[in-house]
Design a protein around this motif. Structure first.
Motif, PDB file in Angstrom:
ATOM      1  N   SER A 119      21.089  53.044  65.073  1.00  0.00           N
ATOM      2  CA  SER A 119      21.948  52.082  65.758  1.00  0.00           C
ATOM      3  C   SER A 119      21.740  52.215  67.260  1.00  0.00           C
ATOM      4  O   SER A 119      21.430  53.300  67.765  1.00  0.00           O
ATOM      5  CB  SER A 119      23.406  52.364  65.399  1.00  0.00           C
ATOM      6  OG  SER A 119      24.256  51.761  66.336  1.00  0.00           O
ATOM      7  N   THR A 120      21.923  51.139  67.977  1.00  0.00           N
ATOM      8  CA  THR A 120      21.854  51.211  69.445  1.00  0.00           C
ATOM      9  C   THR A 120      22.938  52.158  69.971  1.00  0.00           C
ATOM     10  O   THR A 120      22.821  52.695  71.052  1.00  0.00           O
ATOM     11  CB  THR A 120      22.062  49.829  70.073  1.00  0.00           C
ATOM     12  OG1 THR A 120      23.214  49.236  69.469  1.00  0.00           O
ATOM     13  CG2 THR A 120      20.867  48.937  69.840  1.00  0.00           C
ATOM     14  N   GLU A 121      23.986  52.367  69.152  1.00  0.00           N
ATOM     15  CA  GLU A 121      25.072  53.273  69.536  1.00  0.00           C
ATOM     16  C   GLU A 121      24.750  54.719  69.165  1.00  0.00           C
ATOM     17  O   GLU A 121      25.492  55.625  69.496  1.00  0.00           O
ATOM     18  CB  GLU A 121      26.374  52.906  68.801  1.00  0.00           C
ATOM     19  CG  GLU A 121      26.650  51.431  68.742  1.00  0.00           C
ATOM     20  CD  GLU A 121      27.385  50.978  69.966  1.00  0.00           C
ATOM     21  OE1 GLU A 121      28.544  51.383  70.130  1.00  0.00           O
ATOM     22  OE2 GLU A 121      26.776  50.231  70.755  1.00  0.00           O
ATOM     23  N   ASP A 137      22.493  46.689  65.780  1.00  0.00           N
ATOM     24  CA  ASP A 137      23.615  46.793  66.716  1.00  0.00           C
ATOM     25  C   ASP A 137      24.814  47.421  66.010  1.00  0.00           C
ATOM     26  O   ASP A 137      24.718  47.829  64.845  1.00  0.00           O
ATOM     27  CB  ASP A 137      23.956  45.423  67.316  1.00  0.00           C
ATOM     28  CG  ASP A 137      24.431  44.435  66.252  1.00  0.00           C
ATOM     29  OD1 ASP A 137      24.743  44.875  65.116  1.00  0.00           O
ATOM     30  OD2 ASP A 137      24.482  43.229  66.535  1.00  0.00           O
ATOM     31  N   ALA A 138      25.933  47.497  66.714  1.00  0.00           N
ATOM     32  CA  ALA A 138      27.099  48.185  66.158  1.00  0.00           C
ATOM     33  C   ALA A 138      27.559  47.537  64.856  1.00  0.00           C
ATOM     34  O   ALA A 138      28.114  48.204  63.978  1.00  0.00           O
ATOM     35  CB  ALA A 138      28.229  48.199  67.176  1.00  0.00           C
ATOM     36  N   ALA A 139      27.319  46.244  64.685  1.00  0.00           N
ATOM     37  CA  ALA A 139      27.759  45.557  63.475  1.00  0.00           C
ATOM     38  C   ALA A 139      26.722  45.653  62.364  1.00  0.00           C
ATOM     39  O   ALA A 139      26.905  45.076  61.290  1.00  0.00           O
ATOM     40  CB  ALA A 139      28.045  44.089  63.786  1.00  0.00           C
TER      41      ALA A 139
END
Ligand SMILES: Nc1ncnc2c1ncn2[C@@H]1O[C@H](COP(=O)(O)OP(=O)(O)OP(=O)(O)O)[C@@H](O)[C@H]1O
Ligand SMILES: [Mg+2]
Lengths: 241, 365
Positions: free
Chosen positions: B316-318, B340-342
């Motif tokens: 994830s980018t997070e 992404d986060a979703a």
């Protein structure tokens, strides 16, 4: 067999102060009294030993000693020593009950303290760790956990007492034992065997009653029936060590 | 805040289990005590709630000396989870959980209602509430143990190897749920384990103890991996420290690549056309979430789930640099999938680019 049947099927044998019904009541009365006294002594003592871990060796030895006493000899000694000091009918009853109690205490005591021993140390530790007082641990965790073994102790005490109360008739107290003694005196084998049969029936009824109470009062979360009979052997093993 | 100052424990037989331990467990954080077997972790933990009395030093909780407090009151104000859960076998699950609130005087019906909510929070089905502990799996028992310790909502939790009695898969689940729960509850937690990976995963702060109960090092997991003070700590941390350390570095702006994607259910012709000679393309669902890599050449007719290569991990980018690097290394196309986060696909990244991001991050710090 025929003799027994003839004796048992005679209605007049059931009635009166020395009939089957009265004698059965008497026998049951001795047992209940004995078990009450024995449980009052043995359960608190067993809980205390199990909870504190103190006095174990002394008690195990005392209990083993009590178990090896010859019942009949003890009965005669008790009557000789206690009898003259007690007035009336009690002179025979009290020594008999005393001897029966001596007989009933060891299994109940052993069941109780090994029941407390059986409680998972982790559960006890968790109980203390969440801030239960010593009494709360005893009544909230140790006693409920010990119940299956306390019941097996009570049940084996009851079986021993039901049988041994018969012998107590030799010192002229009542109960079903009278049929055996009186039957022997007049060589009425039907009466003797009938009396013995009634003792057996009483034992079965009592054990059934205990198992009912046990089912109602022991948490279903504890031991299935197989597990409790295994525990029972453990408790006798503890006694002999 | 829990403060241990030069705490010592010498048992009557002469064993020195804890030989002068000083440590601060900050509010709302997880402090992990880790070390080899017999190094005094359990002893240290149990001195905090006075299950064991120290023979030296002092322990304060929010400035109050625990030695001056009534032990039972002290313990009722702290959740304590012991190894193997220690559930009460004669009480149903729900009554186990309700134990402390009832001790504290909450009405039984109210305590039970709260217990039901807690069971749900720790991920247990309501149907389990009426069961007895011997009817639960090890993992379920551990969850009940945690729920029971949380029941009175104590600000402090002491946890002694709460997840050690279960298999690795269940342990990982329990750890993830524990972290999620802690992010909601923000308790002050002292957590004991002998598993360094668990310590690094769960701890905000990790204290490594030596045998004899002295502190070898206390630091955040990232600092611990980056800079162990001595050989003992380094050995105890184990191998791959550099790689594991990447787990604590947030992913910077990675140069994301465009990728050929194909909706699941497309025909072989469509997939071949989209691929335009590329060997691997990425299958997405209708929400643009990645499902797996697919080789259009090898398709029989449609892009169906059974034709997907599922070996690649998704970062994830997070997430951390470690996740990004692993995504690249595990991908059959060597291009790591980034979402992404979703969970929606945003692009891919190759290992070399992740590594140069690592270098940049290192130069910056
Ligand atoms: N009651 C006791 N009496 C004597 N020594 C003890 C007692 N309890 C623990 N010890 C000793 O103290 C030391 C520390 O024990 P402790 O249980 O705190 O270790 P630990 O770090 O929790 O180990 P593990 O990871 O195996 O649980 C050990 O050497 C142990 O043998
Ligand atoms: Mg330990």
């Amino acid at each position: 067999m025929n003799l027994v049947w003839t004796w048992l099927s005679e209605p007049s044998h059931y009635l009166g102060s020395d009939g089957i019904l009265a004698r059965s009541w008497q026998h049951l009365g001795y047992m209940v009294l004995t078990l009450l006294i024995a449980a009052t002594v043995a359960i608190p003592l067993g809980l205390w030993i199990g909870h504190t871990g103190r006095g174990r060796i002394v008690v195990v030895n005392a209990v083993n000693g009590m178990r090896s006493l010859p019942t009949l000899g003890l009965l005669f000694i008790a009557v000789l020593l206690m009898g003259p000091r007690i007035p009336g009918d009690l002179a025979f009853l009290a020594p008999s009950i005393f001897v029966l109690v001596v007989l009933a205490v060891p299994p109940i005591l052993a069941g109780t303290y090994s029941g407390v021993d059986e409680v998972d140390p982790a559960a006890r530790d968790a109980a203390r760790g969440m801030g239960m007082t010593s009494w709360q641990v005893l009544f909230g965790v140790e006693l409920p956990g010990a119940l299956p073994l306390i019941f097996s102790g009570l049940r084996s005490a009851a079986l021993q007492v039901v049988a041994t109360a018969t012998i107590a008739a030799t010192v002229s107290i009542g109960g079903l034992g009278r049929f055996l003694i009186d039957g022997l005196a007049v060589r009425d084998y039907g009466q003797m065997a009938g009396g013995a049969l009634l003792v057996g029936v009483l034992a079965l009824l009592l054990d059934g009653a205990f198992s009912l109470v046990q089912r109602l009062s022991v948490s279903p979360g504890l031991s299935a029936p197989e597990a409790s009979s295994r525990n029972n052997q453990d408790s006798t093993a503890t006694i002999t060590t | 805040m829990i403060v241990l100052e030069d705490v010592q424990k010498r048992f009557p037989d002469g064993t020195v289990a804890v030989g002068g331990l000083s440590l601060t467990a900050p509010d709302g954080r997880i402090t992990v005590l880790v070390g080899p077997s017999g190094c005094g972790k359990t002893t240290s933990l149990r001195m905090i709630n006075r299950m064991i009395e120290p023979t030296g030093g002092s322990i304060t909780v929010n400035g109050q000396d625990v030695a001056a407090m009534n032990p039972n009151e002290l313990r009722r104000g702290m959740g304590y989870v012991i190894q193997h859960a220690g559930l009460f076998p004669h009480r149903s699950v729900i009554d186990n959980v309700a134990t402390v609130p009832v001790l504290l005087g909450t009405k039984k019906s109210v305590a039970r209602r709260q217990a039901m909510e807690l069971l749900e929070r720790v991920g247990l089905e309501p149907a389990l509430a009426q069961r007895y502990p011997n009817q639960l799996s090890g993992g379920q028992q551990q969850r009940v143990g945690v729920a029971r310790a949380l029941a009175a909502d104590p600000p402090v939790m002491l946890m002694d190897e709460p997840f050690s009695a279960v298999d690795p898969v269940v342990r990982e689940q329990l750890q993830d749920e524990f972290l999620r729960l802690q992010s909601e509850l923000g308790k002050t937690i002292v957590f004991v384990t002998h598993d360094i990976d668990e310590a690094i995963k769960l701890g905000d702060q990790v204290a490594v103890l030596r045998v004899g109960g002295t502190l070898a090092q206390v630091a955040s997991p990232a600092d611990l991996l980056a800079d162990p003070v001595d050989d003992f700590v380094a050995d105890f941390l184990g191998k791959d420290r550099g790689y594991r350390g990447l787990g604590f570095q947030a992913t910077p702006q990675l140069p994301l690549r465009e990728e050929v994607t194909v909706p699941i259910g497309s025909s072989k012709e469509q997939a071949l056309r989209l691929a335009a000679g590329q060997r691997w393309i990425l299958a997405l669902d209708d929400q643009r979430r990645p499902l797996g890599w697919v080789e259009p050449e090898h398709l029989r007719d449609e892009v169906v789930p059974t034709m997907l290569h599922r070996g690649g991990t998704v970062a994830s980018t997070e997430g951390s640099l470690r996740n990004a690097l692993d995504a690249a290394l595990s991908s059959p196309s060597r291009r790591g999938v980034i979402v992404d986060a979703a969970g929606r696909f945003v692009g891919t990244v190759v290992a070399a680019e992740v590594l140069s991001a690592v270098e940049v991050a290192r130069a910056d710090s």
